[in-house]
Design a protein around this motif. Structure first.
Motif, mmCIF file in Angstrom:
data_model
loop_
_atom_site.group_PDB
_atom_site.id
_atom_site.type_symbol
_atom_site.label_atom_id
_atom_site.label_comp_id
_atom_site.label_asym_id
_atom_site.label_seq_id
_atom_site.Cartn_x
_atom_site.Cartn_y
_atom_site.Cartn_z
ATOM 1 N N PRO A 90 0.671 -1.278 -0.052
ATOM 2 C CA PRO A 90 0.087 0.116 0.066
ATOM 3 C C PRO A 90 0.785 1.284 0.036
ATOM 4 C CG PRO A 90 -0.010 -0.891 2.116
ATOM 5 C CD PRO A 90 0.905 -1.972 1.160
ATOM 6 N N HIS A 91 0.417 2.168 -0.580
ATOM 7 C CA HIS A 91 1.138 3.530 -1.053
ATOM 8 C C HIS A 91 0.000 4.664 -0.744
ATOM 9 C CE1 HIS A 91 4.284 1.171 -2.654
ATOM 10 N NE2 HIS A 91 4.947 2.121 -2.621
ATOM 11 N N LEU A 92 0.536 5.745 0.070
ATOM 12 C CA LEU A 92 -0.321 7.063 0.026
ATOM 13 C C LEU A 92 -0.116 7.525 -1.467
ATOM 14 C CD1 LEU A 92 0.001 8.328 3.536
ATOM 15 C CD2 LEU A 92 -2.013 7.443 2.596
ATOM 16 N N VAL A 93 -1.328 8.329 -2.079
ATOM 17 C CA VAL A 93 -0.958 9.196 -3.123
ATOM 18 C C VAL A 93 -1.793 9.973 -2.985
ATOM 19 C CG1 VAL A 93 -1.533 8.892 -5.770
ATOM 20 C CG2 VAL A 93 -1.139 6.792 -4.577
ATOM 21 N N PRO A 105 5.186 4.995 0.304
ATOM 22 C CA PRO A 105 4.700 3.645 0.940
ATOM 23 C C PRO A 105 4.244 3.828 2.489
ATOM 24 C CG PRO A 105 7.184 3.944 0.770
ATOM 25 C CD PRO A 105 6.816 5.090 0.185
ATOM 26 N N ALA A 106 3.122 3.079 2.544
ATOM 27 C CA ALA A 106 2.254 3.219 3.965
ATOM 28 C C ALA A 106 2.927 1.929 4.711
ATOM 29 C CB ALA A 106 0.905 3.117 3.454
ATOM 30 N N ALA A 118 2.574 6.701 13.142
ATOM 31 C CA ALA A 118 3.817 6.747 12.538
ATOM 32 C C ALA A 118 3.938 6.884 10.938
ATOM 33 C CB ALA A 118 4.444 5.115 12.900
ATOM 34 N N LEU A 119 2.977 6.674 10.619
ATOM 35 C CA LEU A 119 2.815 6.897 8.951
ATOM 36 C C LEU A 119 2.812 8.515 8.606
ATOM 37 C CD1 LEU A 119 2.647 6.106 6.027
ATOM 38 C CD2 LEU A 119 0.053 5.707 6.467
ATOM 39 N N PHE A 120 2.255 9.075 9.554
ATOM 40 C CA PHE A 120 2.057 10.504 9.563
ATOM 41 C C PHE A 120 3.398 11.237 9.603
ATOM 42 C CE2 PHE A 120 2.118 14.476 11.654
ATOM 43 C CZ PHE A 120 1.253 15.397 10.734
ATOM 44 N N VAL A 121 3.971 10.942 10.640
ATOM 45 C CA VAL A 121 5.364 11.255 10.961
ATOM 46 C C VAL A 121 6.198 11.032 9.780
ATOM 47 C CG1 VAL A 121 7.257 11.164 12.374
ATOM 48 C CG2 VAL A 121 5.271 11.408 13.328
ATOM 49 N N SER A 122 6.397 9.844 9.344
ATOM 50 C CA SER A 122 7.417 9.530 8.265
ATOM 51 C C SER A 122 6.942 10.354 6.920
ATOM 52 C CB SER A 122 6.984 8.190 7.626
ATOM 53 O OG SER A 122 7.834 7.249 8.720
ATOM 54 N N LEU A 123 5.567 10.544 6.648
ATOM 55 C CA LEU A 123 5.402 11.375 5.541
ATOM 56 C C LEU A 123 5.796 12.620 5.596
ATOM 57 C CD1 LEU A 123 3.622 11.549 2.743
ATOM 58 C CD2 LEU A 123 1.474 12.029 4.202
#
Length: 156
Positions: free
Chosen positions: A30-33, A68-69, A76-81
């Protein structure tokens, strides 16, 4: 758009998409687009790719990105993004060919993996989880405390 508004909209977008990301209903990773425009706001979606993709570019005043999610929680995803969007680095992804240094179990833990089982000497097989995803990893010892990832398979 103020930075605090942007962060709030990104965090809310990730929270809204988290079920789709964590269920991993599609084939692949899964990826955030998404796209961020100066006045219109934030649009986020989820896409599944066979391999990891990281892209960020501007076009006509709009920031487009693919990220990448592969995190264990929405926070954690928000911080990385957010770090990626600010240009403060890309996430350290565990993809074939990556070299890891230090005790393998500890290094995997720093990358967000929980090691369930590990065996081997020159070839090390690992079963690990990250978030709700399970993986079979195969590493080749390339030094005293250096390991190269040879294979990474997601287990259904």
């Amino acid at each position: 758009m103020a930075e605090s508004d942007l962060r709030r909209k990104l965090a809310q977008g990730i929270a809204d998409l988290w079920a789709e990301i964590s269920e991993n209903s599609g084939d692949g990773i899964p990826h955030l687009v998404g796209e961020i425009s100066s006045g219109l706001g934030v649009e986020l979606g989820v896409a599944f790719f066979d391999d990891y993709r990281i892209e960020r570019f501007f076009d006509d005043g709009v920031l487009f990105f693919i990220f990448p999610a592969d995190e264990g929680s929405p926070r954690a995803l928000f911080v990385s993004l957010w770090r990626f969007l600010q240009g403060r680095g890309v996430p350290r992804l565990l993809i074939p060919g990556v070299k890891l240094e230090g005790p393998l179990g500890d290094t995997l833990k720093k990358l967000g993996f929980d090691v369930l089982w590990m065996a081997g000497d020159s070839i090390i097989e690992v079963w690990a989880t990250k978030g709700r995803n399970r993986y079979e990893l195969v590493f080749k010892r390339t030094g005293d405390n250096e390991f190269t990832l040879v294979e990474k398979r997601k287990v259904q």
